[in-house]
Scaffold this active site. Structure first.
Site, PDB file in Angstrom:
ATOM      1  N   SER A  56     -38.746  37.979 -48.010  1.00 29.15           N
ATOM      2  CA  SER A  56     -39.450  36.695 -47.910  1.00 29.15           C
ATOM      3  C   SER A  56     -40.877  36.708 -48.428  1.00 29.15           C
ATOM      4  CB  SER A  56     -39.455  36.227 -46.453  1.00 29.15           C
ATOM      5  OG  SER A  56     -38.143  35.976 -46.010  1.00 29.15           O
ATOM      6  N   ILE A  57     -41.415  37.868 -48.718  1.00 30.40           N
ATOM      7  CA  ILE A  57     -42.773  37.926 -49.241  1.00 30.40           C
ATOM      8  C   ILE A  57     -42.864  37.244 -50.612  1.00 30.40           C
ATOM      9  CG2 ILE A  57     -42.827  40.064 -50.597  1.00 30.40           C
ATOM     10  CD1 ILE A  57     -45.198  40.920 -48.788  1.00 30.40           C
TER      11      ILE A  57
END
Length: 342
Positions: A56-57
């Site tokens: 998700s970064i």
């Protein structure tokens, strides 16, 4: 980091305005004074040689592209299917079920379903161009040996599931240095800079030296979008969302969590543990420092980036910014490949 007993870990601190790498540390590491007794595994500079699926970064990079192209506004609402969304034969899931979320809330809560819908709206070619603009899939050209480019495949090689996967940080691999460089571009107002480890060459006895200036690679975001939209969203990630363990009382922190599953060794599919990461910069209103921590294979019950990596970034930011506020010249050290000057 020791409490999680990971297989490896990397931390990088960069100055967003200049691209200077102020610190770069890896574990396992070694003592350069005893080079001959170290192993290749200990000497590897994982910040530039190891790739991983970021999870998700990557989401702020995707959202930045969608907003830059004015395909959506931060306040636009998407239905996130109460946590389960079928795409063909595949079902996407969120950690927590969400109904309607704004674009801003999709990032704050790290909704996989919301991100997949944004990526579908953007399309393959534009998503590829945006991620390539942030430096994914190409070396940063830092002055260190052994750097790899990561993987960002050409859209012609994508499948019908690739948009959703890439929007969640899968089907793409990055180095830790690529990710922190991309976030520095957001922090400094939209310019991707070449990372560098040498600030100046000084001659002995007053001879002429050389000072190196920041090297812009390209403009990836308009200033107003980076400063007035993306940074406030990432600040809310820390204040209200998945990055709350990176919050500081002294400084406003902006950042994003990432948690990705590892592929099985010698087999197809996932199940080989997790990679937990967090990248944050502060002070959010005028960033002086951007820090990434990537922890490969944390052991124990916790593995989310917001739990495992965010507290480490918080402490690095707190101590480093307090040090800078005292007016000290910052010279940190890169463990594993000699000193870094910043």
């Amino acid at each position: 980091i020791q409490m999680w007993k990971p297989g490896s870990a990397t931390a990088i601190a960069m100055e967003p305005a200049t691209g200077e790498v102020l610190a770069m540390a890896n574990r396992p590491t070694y003592d350069p004074n005893f080079f001959a007794t170290s192993t290749p595994e200990e000497r590897r500079n994982r910040a530039i040689t190891d790739c991983y699926e970021p999870g998700s970064i990557i989401k702020p990079l995707v959202v930045s592209g969608v907003l830059k192209r004015k395909l959506v506004r931060p306040e636009d609402v998407f239905f996130c299917n109460n946590g389960s969304f079928q795409v063909g034969r595949r079902v996407l899931r969120d950690v927590h079920p969400y109904g309607n979320l704004t674009v801003e809330e999709i990032v704050i809560n790290s909704s996989n379903i919301g991100m997949a819908k944004l990526a579908m709206l953007e399309g393959q070619k534009r998503l590829y161009d945006d991620l390539r603009g942030f430096g994914l899939g190409e070396p940063t050209a830092i002055e260190l040996p052994g750097e790899v480019s990561g993987t960002l495949r050409n859209p012609r090689d994508w499948t019908s599931y690739s948009l959703g996967s890439i929007a969640m940080g899968y089907e793409v691999t990055v180095t830790p240095l690529q990710i922190v460089s991309a976030f520095c571009a957001i922090a400094n107002g939209g310019t991707l800079l070449k990372p560098r480890i040498v600030k100046a060459i000084v001659q002995k006895e007053g001879g002429a030296g050389k000072t190196f200036q920041p090297q812009p690679r390209r403009k990836v975001l308009p200033d107003n979008l980076a400063r007035e939209v993306i940074i406030p969203i990432l600040t809310k990630v820390v204040k209200e969302g998945t990055g709350r363990k990176a919050d500081l009382q002294e400084y406003a922190v902006a950042g994003k969590t990432g948690t990705s599953r590892k592929v099985l060794d010698g087999a197809k599919g996932y199940g080989g543990g997790y990679v937990s990461s967090f990248v944050g910069f502060a002070p959010a209103e005028a960033p002086r420092l951007c820090v990434l921590v990537m922890i490969n294979g944390p052991r124990g019950d916790a593995y989310y980036g917001g739990t495992v990596a965010a507290p480490v970034v918080r402490e690095i930011l707190r101590r480093s910014l307090n040090y800078l506020e005292r007016g000290a010249h910052l010279t940190l050290y890169h463990h594993g490949a000699g000193p870094c000057m910043g």
